[in-house]
Write an enzyme that holds these catalytic residues in place. Structure first.
Site, mmCIF file in Angstrom:
data_model
loop_
_atom_site.group_PDB
_atom_site.id
_atom_site.type_symbol
_atom_site.label_atom_id
_atom_site.label_comp_id
_atom_site.label_asym_id
_atom_site.label_seq_id
_atom_site.Cartn_x
_atom_site.Cartn_y
_atom_site.Cartn_z
ATOM 1 N N GLY A 118 0.758 -1.244 0.000
ATOM 2 C CA GLY A 118 0.000 0.000 0.000
ATOM 3 C C GLY A 118 0.785 1.289 0.000
ATOM 4 N N PRO A 137 4.704 -5.001 -0.988
ATOM 5 C CA PRO A 137 4.605 -3.786 -1.805
ATOM 6 C C PRO A 137 4.448 -4.100 -3.289
ATOM 7 C CG PRO A 137 6.886 -4.216 -1.275
ATOM 8 C CD PRO A 137 6.084 -5.310 -0.601
ATOM 9 N N GLY A 138 3.611 -3.343 -3.969
ATOM 10 C CA GLY A 138 3.478 -3.475 -5.416
ATOM 11 C C GLY A 138 3.838 -2.166 -6.086
ATOM 12 N N ARG A 139 3.029 -1.147 -5.832
ATOM 13 C CA ARG A 139 3.183 0.137 -6.522
ATOM 14 C C ARG A 139 4.521 0.824 -6.228
ATOM 15 N NH1 ARG A 139 -1.329 3.381 -7.683
ATOM 16 N NH2 ARG A 139 -2.412 2.209 -6.069
ATOM 17 N N TYR A 184 -9.958 5.752 -11.729
ATOM 18 C CA TYR A 184 -9.808 6.366 -10.400
ATOM 19 C C TYR A 184 -9.615 7.880 -10.483
ATOM 20 C CZ TYR A 184 -7.970 1.573 -9.963
ATOM 21 O OH TYR A 184 -7.767 0.224 -10.061
ATOM 22 N N CYS A 235 -14.088 5.479 -28.021
ATOM 23 C CA CYS A 235 -15.395 6.167 -28.081
ATOM 24 C C CYS A 235 -16.088 6.233 -26.736
ATOM 25 C CB CYS A 235 -16.273 5.471 -29.106
ATOM 26 S SG CYS A 235 -15.446 5.392 -30.679
HETATM 27 N N1 LLP Z 1 -1.374 -6.971 -0.866
HETATM 28 C C1 LLP Z 1 -2.689 -7.118 -1.143
HETATM 29 C C2 LLP Z 1 -3.469 -8.122 -0.438
HETATM 30 C C3 LLP Z 1 -3.285 -6.281 -2.112
HETATM 31 O O1 LLP Z 1 -4.578 -6.413 -2.378
HETATM 32 C C4 LLP Z 1 -2.517 -5.300 -2.790
HETATM 33 C C5 LLP Z 1 -3.109 -4.413 -3.783
HETATM 34 C C6 LLP Z 1 -1.143 -5.207 -2.465
HETATM 35 C C7 LLP Z 1 -0.611 -6.048 -1.488
HETATM 36 C C8 LLP Z 1 -0.231 -4.221 -3.129
HETATM 37 O O2 LLP Z 1 -0.607 -2.903 -2.876
HETATM 38 P P1 LLP Z 1 0.337 -1.703 -3.373
HETATM 39 O O3 LLP Z 1 1.639 -1.780 -2.583
HETATM 40 O O4 LLP Z 1 0.576 -1.859 -4.824
HETATM 41 O O5 LLP Z 1 -0.433 -0.483 -3.061
HETATM 42 N N2 LLP Z 1 -5.266 -0.849 -9.528
HETATM 43 C C9 LLP Z 1 -5.166 0.089 -8.430
HETATM 44 C C10 LLP Z 1 -4.468 -0.515 -7.225
HETATM 45 C C11 LLP Z 1 -5.131 -1.777 -6.709
HETATM 46 C C12 LLP Z 1 -4.407 -2.407 -5.538
HETATM 47 C C13 LLP Z 1 -5.005 -3.708 -5.175
HETATM 48 N N3 LLP Z 1 -4.339 -4.427 -4.112
HETATM 49 C C14 LLP Z 1 -4.473 1.352 -8.917
HETATM 50 O O6 LLP Z 1 -4.126 1.414 -10.089
HETATM 51 O O7 LLP Z 1 -4.302 2.310 -8.153
#
Ligand code: LLP
EC number: 4.1.1.20
Length: 447
Positions: free
Chosen positions: A262, A297-299, A340, A368
C-alpha cells in the site's frame, strides 16, 4: 544541486515533474531520457503506444525497501505484489533481488514459479480463491495462504487434507481502519469485502488449530493502496498487535505478521510514502512481538520505474475553448485516469518542447467514451500531429490492466537496463486479437 521547488495547489510544471522524477532527464539533442536512454530512439524503433520500464529505478527502489527494514533492525520478508506488474522479466528481476511474491490467482502463481521464485517464498492473498487454485498452491508447497474468511478456512482444510498436506496459513484481518485513499482502492474498512472481521478473528484463529490440514502461524492485514502517511498503518498494526496478545493469552502461538502493501508514490505533488517511515510504524507497533514480519509492496518499487510512450494523432482545436490533444494511446492501455480519476504526469519527448510556452490542453485517447481522458486543463507546450509524449509513473497497474477494447492490440513493452534497451513484449498483432475466436460453421459463409 537543484533547489527543491515550492509546490502550490497548481499542477507541477514540466521542470517540477523532472525534479520529482530523477530517473528522467532531458538531453539537449535527444530529448527525454529514462535512465540515460533516449525515449525517442525507442519510439522510432518500436512505435507507440509503448511501455518502457527502467530496471535501474526498480532495483534501486527495492534495495531501498530492504535497507529501510534492516536499518530498523527488523526481520522482514518482502513479497512483491505481482498484480502491480506481472511480466516474467520483471518477476525474474525481482526474484534476483531477493523478493518473494504475493499472488492473488493461479495465473500469478504460475508466473511467479516460472520466473524462478521459490514456492516457499510465495504468499497467496485474495478474497476468492477457487478449489483449483488452492489445490495448485498447496501441492506446490506455497509458503503461506492468507485466509480471508471462515468459509475459506474450511475449504483449505478440506483440500489440504485430501492432498495429504499441511497448508501454512495466516488469517487476514480487516482492522476497520480508513487508509485515506481512493474509495476504489481502500480495503481495510469493515464495509469492504476483504479480510475477517476484527471481532471474529481471535475465535477463528483458535478454531483453525482444531482443523486438519492447516498450520496457523499468525495474522495478515492490508488496508489499501496509495497510502501516503503512516497513521493508518499504525492504527491497523496496533489492532493486529492487540489480536496477537489476545490469542497468545488464550494459549495459541503466533510467529508471523504480514503487514500488507500500500505504500504510495508521487504522481502529482504528493510527498511519496517513505519505506523508512513504514519500517518505523512496523517497529513501533509490532517490533516487540518476536514474530517474523513481511510486507507486500506493489506500486512503490515499480510505479515510478515506468513510462508509457504515446504519439499525438491530432490537435483538435477549431471551435474549442481548450484544444483536445488526441493520442494514439487510450484507456484500454492506461485505465487509471478513467477508473480512479488518477493524475499522471505528461512530458514531451522533444528537447525543444521543454523551453516553449505552455497552454491549457485536454489530453484524450481515441476510444469512443468520454471517460477516455488522461488529463483536463493540463499546461503543455505546443504538440502537433506525430509529436510524442510520455505518461509518467505507469510501471505499476499500467500494462497489467490493459484490454483490447475497440480492437486495439496490446502495446509493446521495453526494458531499459545499464544504458541498453530491449523489447520484452512484442506489440500484439491484429490477427492475434481473434486467434482464439471461432465462427460456428452455420455462420461461416460457404466458399
Ligand atoms: N497486498 C494485497 C493483499 C493487495 O490487495 C494489494 C493491492 C497489495 C498487497 C499491493 O498494494 P500496493 O503496494 O501496490 O499499493 N489498480 C489500483 C491498485 C489496486 C491495488 C489492489 N491491491 C491502482 O491502479 O491504483
Amino acid at each position: 544541486m537543484a533547489e527543491t521547488p515550492v509546490y502550490t495547489d497548481a499542477d507541477p510544471t514540466l521542470a517540477e515533474l523532472l525534479h520529482t522524477h530523477p530517473q528522467l532527464t532531458v538531453d539537449p539533442t535527444c530529448g527525454l531520457m529514462l535512465e540515460g536512454v533516449a525515449l525517442n530512439a525507442i519510439a522510432d524503433s518500436v512505435g507507440t503506444p509503448c511501455w518502457v520500464l527502467g530496471a535501474g529505478t526498480l532495483r534501486a527502489r527495492m534495495q531501498r525497501m530492504h535497507t529501510a527494514m534492516s536499518n530498523a533492525g527488523l526481520d522482514v520478508s518482502i513479497h512483491y505484489a505481482v498484480k502491480a506488474n506481472d511480466h516474467l522479466a520483471i518477476l525474474t528481476l525481482i526474484g534476483q533481488e531477493g523478493f518473494g511474491a504475493d499472488i492473488v490467482s493461479g495465473g500469478e502463481l504460475a508466473r511467479a514459479l516460472k520466473a524462478g521464485i521459490p514456492a516457499d517464498h510465495i504468499v497467496f492473498s485474495g478474497v476468492g480463491k477457487t478449489d483449483a487454485e488452492l489445490e495448485q498452491a498447496i501441492s506446490h508447497g506455497i509458503g503461506q495462504i492468507n485466509v480471508e474468511s471462515a468459509e475459506e478456512l474450511e475449504a483449505i482444510s478440506a483440500i489440504a487434507s485430501k492432498l495429504g498436506k499441511q497448508a501454512t496459513i495466516t488469517l487476514r484481518v480487516n482492522p476497520d481502519v480508513d487508509a485515506k485513499t481512493h474509495a476504489k482502492i481502500t480495503t481495510g474498512l469493515a464495509a469492504n469485502k476483504f479480510g475477517i472481521p476484527f471481532q471474529d478473528a481471535a475465535a477463528l484463529y483458535a478454531h483453525a488449530f482444531t482443523l486438519p490440514g492447516v498450520r496457523p502461524v499468525g495474522f495478515a492485514t492490508h488496508i489499501g493502496s496509495q497510502i501516503l502517511t503512516t497513521a493508518p498503518y499504525r492504527a491497523a498494526y496496533a489492532r493486529v498487535a492487540e489480536l496477537v496478545h489476545t490469542v497468545r493469552a488464550a494459549g495459541n502461538a503466533v510467529s508471523v505478521v504480514d503487514c500488507g502493501g500500500g505504500l504510495g508514490i508521487c504522481y502529482r505533488n504528493e510527498t511519496e510514502g517513505q519505506p523508512e517511515a513504514l519500517a518505523g510504524a512496523i517497529k513501533a507497533e509490532l517490533g516487540g512481538l518476536g514474530v517474523k514480519l513481511a510486507i507486500e509492496p506493489g506500486r512503490w518499487p515499480i510505479g515510478p520505474a515506468g513510462v508509457l510512450l504515446s504519439s499525438v494523432i491530432l490537435r483538435k482545436a477549431q471551435g474549442m475553448d481548450v484544444p483536445f490533444l488526441v493520442l494514439d494511446t487510450a484507456m484500454n492501455e492506461l485505465l487509471r485516469p478513467s477508473m480512479y480519476d488518477a493524475w499522471h504526469g505528461i512530458l514531451p519527448l522533444a528537447p525543444q518542447a521543454f523551453s516553449q510556452p505552455v497552454s491549457l490542453t485536454h489530453v484524450v485517447g481515441p476510444v469512443c467514451e468520454s471517460g477516455d481522458t488522461f488529463a483536463r486543463d493540463r499546461l503543455l507546450p505546443p504538440l502537433a500531429r506525430n509529436a510524442r509524449i510520455a505518461l509518467l509513473d505507469t510501471g505499476a497497474y499500467g500494462a497489467v490492466m490493459s484490454s483490447t477494447y475497440n480492437s486495439r492490440p496490446l502495446a509493446a513493452e521495453v526494458l531499459v537496463e545499464d544504458g541498453q534497451w530491449q523489447v520484452i513484449r512484442q506489440r500484439q498483432s491484429v490477427e492475434e486479437l481473434w486467434q482464439d475466436e471461432t465462427v460456428p460453421s452455420h455462420l461461416a459463409k460457404a466458399t
